[in-house]
Design a protein around this motif. Structure first.
Motif, PDB file in Angstrom:
ATOM      1  N   TYR A   4      -3.057  11.658   0.611  1.00 26.89           N
ATOM      2  CA  TYR A   4      -2.686  10.319   0.141  1.00 26.89           C
ATOM      3  C   TYR A   4      -3.739   9.359   0.708  1.00 26.89           C
ATOM      4  CZ  TYR A   4       2.159  12.231  -0.254  1.00 26.89           C
ATOM      5  OH  TYR A   4       3.294  12.961  -0.547  1.00 26.89           O
ATOM      6  N   TRP A  31      -6.826   3.841  -4.871  1.00 27.90           N
ATOM      7  CA  TRP A  31      -5.708   4.682  -4.403  1.00 27.90           C
ATOM      8  C   TRP A  31      -5.864   6.053  -5.045  1.00 27.90           C
ATOM      9  CZ3 TRP A  31      -5.502  -0.439  -5.244  1.00 27.90           C
ATOM     10  CH2 TRP A  31      -4.941  -1.231  -4.235  1.00 27.90           C
ATOM     11  N   TYR A  32      -5.608   7.096  -4.249  1.00 22.88           N
ATOM     12  CA  TYR A  32      -5.896   8.470  -4.695  1.00 22.88           C
ATOM     13  C   TYR A  32      -4.812   9.420  -4.192  1.00 22.88           C
ATOM     14  CZ  TYR A  32     -10.262   5.979  -4.919  1.00 22.88           C
ATOM     15  OH  TYR A  32     -11.193   5.013  -5.181  1.00 22.88           O
ATOM     16  N   ARG A  65       2.810   1.823  -3.246  1.00 21.74           N
ATOM     17  CA  ARG A  65       1.938   2.267  -4.338  1.00 21.74           C
ATOM     18  C   ARG A  65       1.639   3.758  -4.198  1.00 21.74           C
ATOM     19  NH1 ARG A  65      -2.038  -1.710  -7.012  1.00 21.74           N
ATOM     20  NH2 ARG A  65      -2.979  -0.399  -8.578  1.00 21.74           N
ATOM     21  N   LEU A  66       1.312   4.193  -2.978  1.00 14.56           N
ATOM     22  CA  LEU A  66       1.043   5.624  -2.763  1.00 14.56           C
ATOM     23  C   LEU A  66       2.294   6.456  -3.032  1.00 14.56           C
ATOM     24  CD1 LEU A  66      -1.266   5.624   0.402  1.00 14.56           C
ATOM     25  CD2 LEU A  66      -1.915   6.187  -1.947  1.00 14.56           C
ATOM     26  N   PHE A 106      -4.962   5.346   5.430  1.00 15.88           N
ATOM     27  CA  PHE A 106      -4.730   3.940   5.090  1.00 15.88           C
ATOM     28  C   PHE A 106      -6.007   3.175   5.421  1.00 15.88           C
ATOM     29  CE2 PHE A 106      -0.237   5.259   5.700  1.00 15.88           C
ATOM     30  CZ  PHE A 106       0.303   4.768   4.527  1.00 15.88           C
ATOM     31  N   ASP A 157      -4.988   8.384  -9.725  1.00 20.95           N
ATOM     32  CA  ASP A 157      -5.869   7.436  -9.030  1.00 20.95           C
ATOM     33  C   ASP A 157      -5.833   6.107  -9.755  1.00 20.95           C
ATOM     34  OD1 ASP A 157      -7.668   9.200 -10.999  1.00 20.95           O
ATOM     35  OD2 ASP A 157      -8.533   7.190 -10.895  1.00 20.95           O
ATOM     36  N   GLU A 208      -5.718   5.441   0.529  1.00 23.84           N
ATOM     37  CA  GLU A 208      -5.957   4.069   0.057  1.00 23.84           C
ATOM     38  C   GLU A 208      -7.314   3.714   0.648  1.00 23.84           C
ATOM     39  OE1 GLU A 208      -6.276  -0.026   1.146  1.00 23.84           O
ATOM     40  OE2 GLU A 208      -5.161   1.201   2.568  1.00 23.84           O
ATOM     41  N   GLU A 209      -8.280   3.350  -0.190  1.00 24.98           N
ATOM     42  CA  GLU A 209      -9.648   3.151   0.311  1.00 24.98           C
ATOM     43  C   GLU A 209     -10.274   1.834  -0.138  1.00 24.98           C
ATOM     44  OE1 GLU A 209     -11.930   3.754   2.399  1.00 24.98           O
ATOM     45  OE2 GLU A 209     -10.560   5.101   3.381  1.00 24.98           O
ATOM     46  N   GLN A 228      -7.616   1.756  -9.299  1.00 25.92           N
ATOM     47  CA  GLN A 228      -8.420   0.844  -8.482  1.00 25.92           C
ATOM     48  C   GLN A 228      -8.277  -0.580  -8.996  1.00 25.92           C
ATOM     49  OE1 GLN A 228     -11.785  -0.711  -9.243  1.00 25.92           O
ATOM     50  NE2 GLN A 228     -11.497  -0.285 -11.425  1.00 25.92           N
ATOM     51  N   GLU A 240       0.835  -1.222   0.000  1.00 19.97           N
ATOM     52  CA  GLU A 240       0.000   0.000   0.000  1.00 19.97           C
ATOM     53  C   GLU A 240       0.863   1.264   0.000  1.00 19.97           C
ATOM     54  OE1 GLU A 240      -2.613  -0.461   3.358  1.00 19.97           O
ATOM     55  OE2 GLU A 240      -3.563  -2.224   2.488  1.00 19.97           O
TER      56      GLU A 240
END
Ligand SMILES: C[S@@+](CC[C@H](N)C(=O)[O-])C[C@H]1O[C@@H](n2cnc3c(N)ncnc32)[C@H](O)[C@@H]1O
Length: 198
Positions: free
Chosen positions: A137, A191-192, A27-28, A110, A182, A139-140, A184, A24
């Motif tokens: 930042y 991720w945004y 990636r961010l 997160f 972004d 992550e959803e 998904q 995670e």
């Protein structure tokens, strides 16, 4: 909304920490880059692994962090005791962030906004506490996961008014953010990177 017993265990173990660090956070980082100094906030910090990531991988100077669940904040206190000159922790709610307007250079999520019934209020609060030029930042976890029968049986999440990838992006834009990047997977995880433009 606090975690049920199953998710509490799933969030408090070395495998969760490894996924957060190696997958995670990386990636961010690829999407939004490091902070290289400045003041960060983590909403829903859990047991404090994200705070370490924000300090050591994203290289923020200081991190404020809070969680709705006092048991999580207690774990974070104990985990981060050697970093207390750079870390400030409290029990709090992302829909009413205890910080002045324009306080932070970066805010990190997160995977917590999907636990909040009035999740749009949390997005608005994040925008409020970011400085102009600051970065969000996120992550959803998306509706496809939340409403899946297996995860509905195992986990406890608010079920009404959940969002998909495009709806989360639209809510960011509606709060004033500019979404820079972004992506998904499986309509389940997104991720945004979103900026509060100066
Ligand atoms: C899925 S866990 C993620 C924890 C941690 N961020 C991680 O990645 O391991 C969601 C966390 O959000 C917290 N939480 C739920 N609603 C919240 C709210 N309104 N404000 C702050 N934290 C909240 C929960 O207590 C829980 O620790």
């Amino acid at each position: 909304m606090k975690l049920n017993a199953f998710e509490f265990v799933a969030m408090n173990n070395p495998l969760r920490a490894a996924i957060q660090r190696r997958f995670e956070a990386r990636r961010l980082m690829r999407m939004g880059g490091a902070m290289n100094g400045g003041r960060a906030l983590e909403i829903g910090c859990g047991r404090g692994v994200g705070v370490e990531i924000i300090l050591h991988q994203f290289r923020a100077q200081t991190v404020d962090a809070f969680d709705l669940d006092p048991r999580m904040v207690e774990r974070a206190f104990s985990r981060l005791r050697n970093l207390k000159d750079r870390v400030n922790l409290w029990v709090g709610d992302a829909t009413k962030i205890e910080a002045s307007d324009a306080t932070y250079d970066g805010v990190f999520d997160f995977g917590i906004i999907h636990h909040i019934p009035d999740w749009r209020a949390a997005v608005g609060e994040i925008f409020r506490v970011l400085k102009p030029g600051g970065r969000f930042y996120a992550e959803e976890v998306l509706r496809g996961f939340i409403l899946h029968p297996l995860w509905r049986a195992l986990l406890k999440h608010p079920q009404q008014d959940r969002y998909d990838h495009e709806e989360f992006k639209a809510a960011l834009a509606q709060s004033g953010f500019t979404v820079l990047c972004d992506n998904q997977i499986w309509n389940s995880f997104g991720w945004y990177i979103a900026d509060k433009r100066e």
